[in-house]
Motif scaffolding. Structure first.
Motif, PDB file in Angstrom:
ATOM      1  N   ALA A 209      43.239  58.823  43.942  1.00 56.37           N
ATOM      2  CA  ALA A 209      43.699  57.852  44.941  1.00 56.37           C
ATOM      3  C   ALA A 209      44.358  56.658  44.271  1.00 56.37           C
ATOM      4  N   ALA A 210      43.824  56.226  43.123  1.00 51.95           N
ATOM      5  CA  ALA A 210      44.427  55.113  42.386  1.00 51.95           C
ATOM      6  C   ALA A 210      45.765  55.521  41.798  1.00 51.95           C
ATOM      7  N   ARG A 211      45.878  56.755  41.332  1.00 51.90           N
ATOM      8  CA  ARG A 211      47.143  57.228  40.772  1.00 51.90           C
ATOM      9  C   ARG A 211      48.240  57.203  41.831  1.00 51.90           C
ATOM     10  N   VAL A 212      47.928  57.762  42.995  1.00 50.81           N
ATOM     11  CA  VAL A 212      48.925  57.818  44.067  1.00 50.81           C
ATOM     12  C   VAL A 212      49.289  56.414  44.524  1.00 50.81           C
ATOM     13  N   LEU A 213      48.298  55.535  44.664  1.00 56.02           N
ATOM     14  CA  LEU A 213      48.567  54.183  45.138  1.00 56.02           C
ATOM     15  C   LEU A 213      49.490  53.439  44.172  1.00 56.02           C
ATOM     16  N   LEU A 214      49.238  53.558  42.884  1.00 57.10           N
ATOM     17  CA  LEU A 214      50.099  52.898  41.904  1.00 57.10           C
ATOM     18  C   LEU A 214      51.526  53.434  41.976  1.00 57.10           C
ATOM     19  N   GLU A 215      51.671  54.735  42.114  1.00 59.17           N
ATOM     20  CA  GLU A 215      53.006  55.316  42.197  1.00 59.17           C
ATOM     21  C   GLU A 215      53.735  54.846  43.447  1.00 59.17           C
ATOM     22  N   LEU A 216      53.039  54.775  44.571  1.00 55.91           N
ATOM     23  CA  LEU A 216      53.690  54.354  45.810  1.00 55.91           C
ATOM     24  C   LEU A 216      54.116  52.895  45.738  1.00 55.91           C
ATOM     25  N   VAL A 217      53.260  52.034  45.203  1.00 54.55           N
ATOM     26  CA  VAL A 217      53.630  50.626  45.079  1.00 54.55           C
ATOM     27  C   VAL A 217      54.780  50.465  44.089  1.00 54.55           C
ATOM     28  N   ALA A 218      54.782  51.249  43.023  1.00 51.37           N
ATOM     29  CA  ALA A 218      55.882  51.186  42.066  1.00 51.37           C
ATOM     30  C   ALA A 218      57.188  51.579  42.735  1.00 51.37           C
ATOM     31  N   GLY A 219      57.148  52.551  43.625  1.00 49.44           N
ATOM     32  CA  GLY A 219      58.353  52.931  44.355  1.00 49.44           C
ATOM     33  C   GLY A 219      58.840  51.849  45.288  1.00 49.44           C
ATOM     34  N   LEU A 220      57.904  51.066  45.835  1.00 47.40           N
ATOM     35  CA  LEU A 220      58.298  49.977  46.736  1.00 47.40           C
ATOM     36  C   LEU A 220      58.865  48.789  45.979  1.00 47.40           C
ATOM     37  N   SER A 221      58.512  48.640  44.711  1.00 48.82           N
ATOM     38  CA  SER A 221      58.946  47.466  43.952  1.00 48.82           C
ATOM     39  C   SER A 221      60.050  47.808  42.954  1.00 48.82           C
ATOM     40  N   GLY A 222      60.747  48.904  43.187  1.00 50.26           N
ATOM     41  CA  GLY A 222      61.833  49.283  42.304  1.00 50.26           C
ATOM     42  C   GLY A 222      63.074  48.443  42.533  1.00 50.26           C
ATOM     43  N   PRO A 223      64.169  48.761  41.847  1.00 50.45           N
ATOM     44  CA  PRO A 223      65.397  47.957  41.963  1.00 50.45           C
ATOM     45  C   PRO A 223      65.957  47.904  43.378  1.00 50.45           C
TER      46      PRO A 223
ATOM     47  N   VAL B 194      33.741  53.260  35.800  1.00 46.96           N
ATOM     48  CA  VAL B 194      34.181  51.873  35.960  1.00 46.96           C
ATOM     49  C   VAL B 194      35.628  51.784  36.419  1.00 46.96           C
ATOM     50  N   GLY B 195      36.300  52.909  36.567  1.00 45.48           N
ATOM     51  CA  GLY B 195      37.703  52.880  36.956  1.00 45.48           C
ATOM     52  C   GLY B 195      37.994  53.585  38.249  1.00 45.48           C
ATOM     53  N   SER B 196      36.960  53.879  39.028  1.00 46.81           N
ATOM     54  CA  SER B 196      37.152  54.560  40.299  1.00 46.81           C
ATOM     55  C   SER B 196      36.417  53.796  41.390  1.00 46.81           C
ATOM     56  N   GLY B 197      36.812  54.091  42.628  1.00 47.67           N
ATOM     57  CA  GLY B 197      36.188  53.420  43.756  1.00 47.67           C
ATOM     58  C   GLY B 197      37.112  52.387  44.368  1.00 47.67           C
ATOM     59  N   PRO B 198      36.859  51.989  45.618  1.00 49.87           N
ATOM     60  CA  PRO B 198      37.738  51.053  46.333  1.00 49.87           C
ATOM     61  C   PRO B 198      38.009  49.733  45.613  1.00 49.87           C
ATOM     62  N   PRO B 199      37.018  49.073  44.983  1.00 46.74           N
ATOM     63  CA  PRO B 199      37.347  47.806  44.322  1.00 46.74           C
ATOM     64  C   PRO B 199      38.390  47.956  43.231  1.00 46.74           C
ATOM     65  N   TYR B 200      38.385  49.100  42.562  1.00 45.26           N
ATOM     66  CA  TYR B 200      39.330  49.286  41.463  1.00 45.26           C
ATOM     67  C   TYR B 200      40.709  49.692  41.966  1.00 45.26           C
ATOM     68  N   LEU B 201      40.797  50.224  43.181  1.00 40.10           N
ATOM     69  CA  LEU B 201      42.109  50.551  43.741  1.00 40.10           C
ATOM     70  C   LEU B 201      42.955  49.290  43.865  1.00 40.10           C
ATOM     71  N   VAL B 202      42.392  48.258  44.480  1.00 38.92           N
ATOM     72  CA  VAL B 202      43.147  47.022  44.661  1.00 38.92           C
ATOM     73  C   VAL B 202      43.303  46.293  43.332  1.00 38.92           C
ATOM     74  N   GLY B 203      42.288  46.343  42.483  1.00 43.11           N
ATOM     75  CA  GLY B 203      42.367  45.642  41.210  1.00 43.11           C
ATOM     76  C   GLY B 203      43.446  46.187  40.296  1.00 43.11           C
ATOM     77  N   ARG B 204      43.587  47.492  40.263  1.00 44.21           N
ATOM     78  CA  ARG B 204      44.622  48.089  39.417  1.00 44.21           C
ATOM     79  C   ARG B 204      46.018  47.677  39.887  1.00 44.21           C
ATOM     80  N   VAL B 205      46.235  47.683  41.200  1.00 48.55           N
ATOM     81  CA  VAL B 205      47.544  47.303  41.729  1.00 48.55           C
ATOM     82  C   VAL B 205      47.839  45.837  41.430  1.00 48.55           C
ATOM     83  N   ALA B 206      46.867  44.961  41.695  1.00 49.88           N
ATOM     84  CA  ALA B 206      47.069  43.533  41.461  1.00 49.88           C
ATOM     85  C   ALA B 206      47.328  43.247  39.991  1.00 49.88           C
TER      86      ALA B 206
END
Length: 208
Positions: free
Chosen positions: A117-131, A172-184
């Protein structure tokens, strides 16, 4: 003679309540959207069109081996102390193993233990913040609705098929708190960082 009691002043008339001026609703702008669904749907438009079509493909498929050992994890009845699956078919999201961990400055050991879930979320946000997408302000907040935590259970060896061989990063790298933390952290966002888990309404609550 005793002094006459003091006469209290007459009560002041009550002022009528001041009418409250309603505040304008806060402005909300949907600048871009992104999604990842089973099948070939790569946008909300294509996902909705696929579901609404009378010829929508059947996305149910057997459990792929890279996900877990279906034979070991399957049980039509609950097994105390184990995370088991009572079905052999589901709609699977493809491409999780092809995550470009180096693009997010994640090492190989941590990448192997990172919640999909963290992998997909990071990829989706990266796509939104592209050029081609609007830039994200540094004060932007991250709000994520997440309700499933099976990856942590699997990493802890809670499935009937094992799973205890994952490195310590999984704890320590999975779960809802880390989803938002990784993106931020990765995108340098300094606003609120909140994850919500209200079961099926988690994403709706996060949006509010």
């Amino acid at each position: 003679p005793p002094a006459a009691p003091a006469v209290p002043p007459p009560p002041r008339p009550l002022l009528p309540p001041t009418p409250l001026t309603p505040l304008p609703p806060p402005a909300a702008l949907i600048a871009a959207t992104a999604c990842r669904y089973p099948g070939a749907a790569a946008s909300l438009t294509s996902a909705w069109a696929g579901m609404a079509s009378p010829r929508a493909p059947d996305l149910q498929a057997p459990t792929p081996w890279p996900r877990w050992d279906d034979e070991a994890a399957y049980s039509p009845t609950p097994v105390p102390g184990c995370l088991v699956s009572y079905t052999r078919h589901a709609a699977w999201t493809a491409g999780l193993a092809g995550w470009d961990a180096a693009a997010f400055r994640v090492g190989a050991a941590e990448a192997a233990a990172t919640d999909p879930a963290a992998r997909v979320l990071l990829e989706l946000v990266a796509g939104l913040s592209g050029p081609a997408a609007p830039s994200l302000p540094s004060a932007a907040g991250v709000y994520v609705g997440a309700m499933y935590h099976e990856y942590v259970d699997a990493a802890a060896g809670g499935t009937a098929g094992g799973g205890g061989g994952l490195p310590s990063h999984a704890f320590v790298g999975s779960g809802p708190p880390y989803l938002v933390g990784r993106v931020a952290f990765h995108f340098g966002l300094g606003g609120p960082c909140v994850s919500t888990d209200t079961a099926c309404s988690a994403s709706l609550v996060a949006t509010h």
